[in-house]
Design a protein around this motif. Structure first.
Motif, PDB file in Angstrom:
ATOM      1  N   HIS A  49       0.826  -1.198   0.000  1.00  0.00           N
ATOM      2  CA  HIS A  49       0.000   0.000   0.000  1.00  0.00           C
ATOM      3  C   HIS A  49       0.869   1.260   0.000  1.00  0.00           C
ATOM      4  CE1 HIS A  49      -3.402  -2.586   0.878  1.00  0.00           C
ATOM      5  NE2 HIS A  49      -2.740  -3.091   1.895  1.00  0.00           N
ATOM      6  N   SER A  50       0.384   2.290  -0.643  1.00  0.00           N
ATOM      7  CA  SER A  50       1.036   3.594  -0.639  1.00  0.00           C
ATOM      8  C   SER A  50      -0.004   4.616  -0.222  1.00  0.00           C
ATOM      9  CB  SER A  50       1.580   3.925  -2.033  1.00  0.00           C
ATOM     10  OG  SER A  50       2.188   5.194  -2.048  1.00  0.00           O
ATOM     11  N   ARG A  51       0.279   5.370   0.836  1.00  0.00           N
ATOM     12  CA  ARG A  51      -0.711   6.295   1.362  1.00  0.00           C
ATOM     13  C   ARG A  51      -0.080   7.636   1.708  1.00  0.00           C
ATOM     14  NH1 ARG A  51      -3.392   2.994  -0.590  1.00  0.00           N
ATOM     15  NH2 ARG A  51      -5.105   1.748   0.309  1.00  0.00           N
ATOM     16  N   ALA A  52      -0.873   8.692   1.587  1.00  0.00           N
ATOM     17  CA  ALA A  52      -0.428  10.041   1.928  1.00  0.00           C
ATOM     18  C   ALA A  52      -1.043  10.452   3.257  1.00  0.00           C
ATOM     19  CB  ALA A  52      -0.843  11.025   0.839  1.00  0.00           C
ATOM     20  N   TYR A  53      -0.199  10.907   4.193  1.00  0.00           N
ATOM     21  CA  TYR A  53      -0.670  11.359   5.501  1.00  0.00           C
ATOM     22  C   TYR A  53      -0.110  12.745   5.787  1.00  0.00           C
ATOM     23  CZ  TYR A  53      -1.998   6.479   6.192  1.00  0.00           C
ATOM     24  OH  TYR A  53      -2.565   5.235   6.048  1.00  0.00           O
ATOM     25  N   SER A  54      -0.928  13.595   6.372  1.00  0.00           N
ATOM     26  CA  SER A  54      -0.514  14.966   6.671  1.00  0.00           C
ATOM     27  C   SER A  54       0.558  14.982   7.749  1.00  0.00           C
ATOM     28  CB  SER A  54      -1.716  15.794   7.140  1.00  0.00           C
ATOM     29  OG  SER A  54      -2.678  15.912   6.127  1.00  0.00           O
ATOM     30  N   LEU A  55       1.527  15.867   7.585  1.00  0.00           N
ATOM     31  CA  LEU A  55       2.545  16.082   8.604  1.00  0.00           C
ATOM     32  C   LEU A  55       1.971  17.000   9.674  1.00  0.00           C
ATOM     33  CD1 LEU A  55       5.485  16.508   6.128  1.00  0.00           C
ATOM     34  CD2 LEU A  55       5.383  14.768   7.907  1.00  0.00           C
ATOM     35  N   CYS A  56       2.156  16.642  10.945  1.00  0.00           N
ATOM     36  CA  CYS A  56       1.541  17.431  12.006  1.00  0.00           C
ATOM     37  C   CYS A  56       2.549  18.144  12.896  1.00  0.00           C
ATOM     38  CB  CYS A  56       0.619  16.565  12.861  1.00  0.00           C
ATOM     39  SG  CYS A  56       1.382  15.106  13.578  1.00  0.00           S
ATOM     40  N   ASN A  57       3.833  17.926  12.690  1.00  0.00           N
ATOM     41  CA  ASN A  57       4.808  18.604  13.551  1.00  0.00           C
ATOM     42  C   ASN A  57       5.161  19.987  13.017  1.00  0.00           C
ATOM     43  OD1 ASN A  57       6.102  16.751  11.575  1.00  0.00           O
ATOM     44  ND2 ASN A  57       8.035  17.598  12.348  1.00  0.00           N
ATOM     45  N   ASP A  58       6.004  20.692  13.745  1.00  0.00           N
ATOM     46  CA  ASP A  58       6.409  22.052  13.408  1.00  0.00           C
ATOM     47  C   ASP A  58       7.244  22.044  12.125  1.00  0.00           C
ATOM     48  OD1 ASP A  58       7.562  24.618  13.296  1.00  0.00           O
ATOM     49  OD2 ASP A  58       7.644  24.774  15.477  1.00  0.00           O
ATOM     50  N   PRO A  59       6.863  22.836  11.105  1.00  0.00           N
ATOM     51  CA  PRO A  59       7.643  22.867   9.862  1.00  0.00           C
ATOM     52  C   PRO A  59       9.089  23.317  10.053  1.00  0.00           C
ATOM     53  CG  PRO A  59       5.495  23.874   9.540  1.00  0.00           C
ATOM     54  CD  PRO A  59       5.653  23.670  11.014  1.00  0.00           C
ATOM     55  N   ALA A  60       9.390  23.941  11.186  1.00  0.00           N
ATOM     56  CA  ALA A  60      10.768  24.362  11.438  1.00  0.00           C
ATOM     57  C   ALA A  60      11.666  23.176  11.781  1.00  0.00           C
ATOM     58  CB  ALA A  60      10.807  25.377  12.584  1.00  0.00           C
ATOM     59  N   GLU A  61      11.073  22.052  12.126  1.00  0.00           N
ATOM     60  CA  GLU A  61      11.861  20.875  12.510  1.00  0.00           C
ATOM     61  C   GLU A  61      12.403  20.162  11.274  1.00  0.00           C
ATOM     62  OE1 GLU A  61       9.607  19.783  16.698  1.00  0.00           O
ATOM     63  OE2 GLU A  61       9.106  18.636  14.902  1.00  0.00           O
TER      64      GLU A  61
END
Length: 315
Positions: A49-61
């Motif tokens: 399976h290939s799935r897309a999941y939203s990133l939830c951490n700080d974009p500065a990391e």
């Protein structure tokens, strides 16, 4: 966007009923490719399976990616693989983060609505807005406190002051009231179940909000009427192939049968993984992820078709 990454699962933990948080790091200890608020990560899962999941951490990391994944009762293998087949210490492959739900950082005020696991891109957004010193407010609805991801952070952390939580078994969200209290020029973001998104966008439009200030990301698409589908020819410019797309088959299935290696995930036109440039012809857009500008030059072969007898694409 298609750069392959090898990531190690540094941590996996339950953060709410039916929701696990994955922390992914580089296998070689190097910084990860940067991402912007609202981005998603396409990962390869056990079982093919290939799935897309939203990133939830700080974009500065740059040292980690964090994904929160809800176990969908109707899972076709994606969320179930995350919950049952991925463990701390495992290695997974992913594509570089991509963003189809970008934050308008210059807006004077942002109001964000999340339903259920729709909190994931919103958390990244509010962390970015907080870092910028921007004005924002978050409205987050879930079935109950036990199913509320990031409950502690949103009730006791630095994000708590501007976050409002609502539960089906307690206080309910009044969408119109929340929208009426916002200032002129506010941008709206909404993510969650289709009915929740439709209710928020419908209320905003009824209050006179302009389209350019409304932003949404869907996890599933509205049903599409397929009875009027027509067959057409698909010309692959770079491959030198001409393929017949029957009325009862998707463009993606025809491409895969012809041996074309095109990444895809949702098969509903919501994740944007398979976006492909169109060189000639008029696509019959059936996606939920492209804005009007993108629809002038590309389409999603997983669900969209052609309005003409021939569609030439850049593959």
């Amino acid at each position: 966007m298609n750069t392959q990454l090898k990531l190690r699962v540094a941590e996996k933990k339950a953060i709410a009923e039916g929701i696990v948080l994955l922390e992914l790091i580089s296998c070689d200890g190097a910084d990860l490719p940067a991402f912007t608020a609202g981005s998603h990560l396409q990962i390869e899962l056990p079982g093919g399976h290939s799935r897309a999941y939203s990133l939830c951490n700080d974009p500065a990391e740059r040292h980690r990616y964090q994904l929160a994944v809800n176990l969908d009762a109707a899972s076709r293998g994606g969320s179930r693989a995350v919950h049952e087949a991925i463990h701390a210490g495992d290695t997974v492959e992913a594509r570089e983060p991509n963003n189809l739900f970008a934050l308008e950082e210059s807006a004077p005020h942002s109001v964000l609505f999340a339903g259920g696991i729709g909190i994931t891109p919103m958390l990244s957004m509010v962390r970015r807005l907080q870092a910028l010193g921007s004005r924002w407010e978050l409205h987050y609805s879930t079935r109950s406190a036990s199913r509320c991801a990031f409950l502690d952070e949103l009730t006791t952390g630095e994000l708590a002051k501007q976050s409002r939580l609502y539960f089906d078994d307690g206080a309910r969200l009044d969408i119109r009231k929340a929208l009426a209290a916002t200032q002129e020029g506010t941008h709206l973001y909404v993510c969650g179940p289709a009915g929740f998104i439709d209710a928020v966008l419908g209320a905003a439009k009824n209050l006179g909000w302009s389209e350019e200030r409304l932003h949404s990301e869907r996890f599933s698409a509205h049903p599409v009427e397929a009875s009027g589908n027509q067959a057409f020819k698909l010309v692959l410019e770079r491959s030198g192939l001409t393929l017949d797309v029957p009325a009862d088959r998707s463009v993606m299935s025809v491409l895969l049968e012809a041996g074309i290696d095109l990444p895809f995930s949702c098969e509903q036109g919501v994740c944007g993984t398979c976006i492909t440039d169109v060189l000639e012809g008029r696509p019959d857009h059936r996606d939920q992820c492209l804005d009007e500008g993108m629809r002038q030059q590309c389409f999603t072969p997983c669900c969209s078709r052609s309005l003409d007898g021939l569609l030439r694409i850049d593959l």
